[in-house]
Design an enzyme around this catalytic site. Structure first.
Site, PDB file in Angstrom:
ATOM      1  N   LYS A 117       0.845  -1.204   0.000  1.00 15.24           N
ATOM      2  CA  LYS A 117       0.000   0.000   0.000  1.00 15.24           C
ATOM      3  C   LYS A 117       0.876   1.247   0.000  1.00 15.24           C
ATOM      4  O   LYS A 117       1.918   1.284   0.641  1.00 15.24           O
ATOM      5  CB  LYS A 117      -0.893   0.004   1.252  1.00 15.24           C
ATOM      6  CG  LYS A 117      -1.790   1.244   1.385  1.00 15.24           C
ATOM      7  CD  LYS A 117      -2.698   1.128   2.595  1.00 15.24           C
ATOM      8  CE  LYS A 117      -3.439   2.432   2.895  1.00 15.24           C
ATOM      9  NZ  LYS A 117      -4.349   2.859   1.807  1.00 15.24           N
ATOM     10  N   HIS A 118       0.418   2.306  -0.738  1.00 15.87           N
ATOM     11  CA  HIS A 118       1.046   3.630  -0.657  1.00 15.87           C
ATOM     12  C   HIS A 118       0.608   4.250   0.674  1.00 15.87           C
ATOM     13  O   HIS A 118      -0.532   4.713   0.804  1.00 15.87           O
ATOM     14  CB  HIS A 118       0.502   4.551  -1.774  1.00 15.87           C
ATOM     15  CG  HIS A 118       1.074   4.306  -3.128  1.00 15.87           C
ATOM     16  ND1 HIS A 118       2.422   4.293  -3.387  1.00 15.87           N
ATOM     17  CD2 HIS A 118       0.467   4.107  -4.326  1.00 15.87           C
ATOM     18  CE1 HIS A 118       2.626   4.091  -4.679  1.00 15.87           C
ATOM     19  NE2 HIS A 118       1.457   3.968  -5.271  1.00 15.87           N
ATOM     20  N   VAL A 119       1.476   4.271   1.660  1.00 19.48           N
ATOM     21  CA  VAL A 119       1.096   4.854   2.954  1.00 19.48           C
ATOM     22  C   VAL A 119       2.348   5.143   3.774  1.00 19.48           C
ATOM     23  O   VAL A 119       3.385   4.500   3.599  1.00 19.48           O
ATOM     24  CB  VAL A 119       0.138   3.897   3.727  1.00 19.48           C
ATOM     25  CG1 VAL A 119       0.858   2.656   4.234  1.00 19.48           C
ATOM     26  CG2 VAL A 119      -0.587   4.616   4.860  1.00 19.48           C
TER      27      VAL A 119
END
Length: 344
Positions: A133-135
């Protein structure tokens, strides 16, 4: 086997990142071929500088209580390629692969409540599992949960913002976004035509990169450090000392490996040795499967940017560059500790 069609690679944003990664890798291969005695001397000097290195001391994987890998991927650092690599390795190394869905607005900075939800989600996967995930970085221990094995990638921060600049202007990017979210407005043609050189030279707000400037959300692609610093307000200011320090501390304490796009061979070798449960055979899979898909097309929408323009931008990226160099040094140390290039 990889489920990627030529058409998908040709016309999608994922394809663009594969192509860019392949270009960087070919440059890296050419550099390796032209390496002289000077290169060996550098490696020797580096070894002398660091002294005796213990791979166990440099490996955070040993701290993990659960076989869950969290790839909180930074955009435009070859993370699409790493995702496809993990997808392919999941079959060979028998682990589950999970990926966050496409969202209208990607939320990389979360509230404490959202962080807790994310931590519980990642912790709920059956070992052995990967989540992508992009986070920003989350410390799971805040929620009395075990830490996953963190991995990520970085890239020269100035090259990265240039890559992002043209990525969001490529036709396939907004066509895909429009297809997924029909109510999104189409971008202004003048904005699409604006090149990076002009953007910098005319002091356009999009290319100003002001120190300490805050802009939340996925649209703020300038701050590579933010993905490693975390969700605190201190992490959001651009090119700040406090964000850089926290990012370094988190990498040192919590990341098994932070790879470097410009040194993909070294990155894959370190991943194989330091996180073998997930990355065993990574180099073979990359060269025999993943890399094949990156040869189909070239990104015609990314013109070259003059070094003089990059130098102007670099002046405002001092701490971002320092963090990048820190990650590079750490990768080098992890590689040297393996003693792979030592003569018997």
């Amino acid at each position: 086997s990889m489920q990627l069609s030529n058409e998908r690679i040709k016309h999608t944003a994922e394809g663009e990142e594969f192509l860019e990664t392949d270009t960087i890798l070919r440059e890296e291969e050419n550099e390796e071929k032209s390496r002289t005695i000077e290169g060996d001397v550098d490696a020797y000097n580096e070894r002398e500088f660091y002294g005796k290195l213990d791979p166990m001391e440099l490996n955070n994987t040993r701290k993990a209580k659960k076989e869950i890998l969290f790839f909180n991927r930074v955009p435009k650092v070859g993370s699409q390629t790493t995702m496809e690599l993990l997808k392919s390795l999941s079959t060979k190394n028998k682990f589950q692969y999970h990926k966050d869905g496409v969202q209208k607005t990607e939320k990389i900075k979360m509230s404490q409540y959202e962080e807790g939800k994310l931590s519980k989600l990642v912790n709920s996967f059956q070992p052995s599992s990967v989540y992508v995930k992009h986070v920003c970085f989350t410390n799971f221990t805040k929620f009395n949960l075990d830490m996953p094995i963190y991995v990520n990638m970085v890239r020269d921060p100035v090259e990265r913002v240039i890559s992002w600049y043209y990525y969001v202007r490529a036709p396939w990017y907004f066509v895909e976004r429009k297809r997924a979210f029909p109510d999104l407005p189409l971008p202004n043609p003048n904005w699409l035509k604006k090149d990076f050189e002009t953007c910098v030279k005319t002091n356009d707000p999009e290319c100003r990169y002001l120190p300490g400037h805050r802009r939340d959300g996925f649209g703020d692609h300038r701050r590579q450090t933010m993905f490693f610093c975390g969700h605190a307000d201190d992490c959001t200011g651009f090119n700040t000392e406090v964000a850089m320090r926290k990012a370094k501390e988190n990498v040192e304490k919590h990341y098994a490996v932070v790879g470097v796009l410009e040194e993909l061979n070294k990155t894959l070798t370190v991943l194989e040795h330091y996180v073998p449960r997930f990355f065993k055979g990574a180099k073979d899979v990359y060269y025999n499967e993943v890399k094949i898909f990156s040869k189909i097309n070239r990104n015609i929408y990314k013109p070259t940017t003059a070094e003089a323009t990059k130098d102007i931008v670099r002046k405002n990226f001092t701490r971002e560059l320092e963090f990048f160099d820190f990650c590079k040094q750490r990768l080098h140390k992890q590689y040297l500790a393996l003693n792979l290039d030592q003569k018997p």
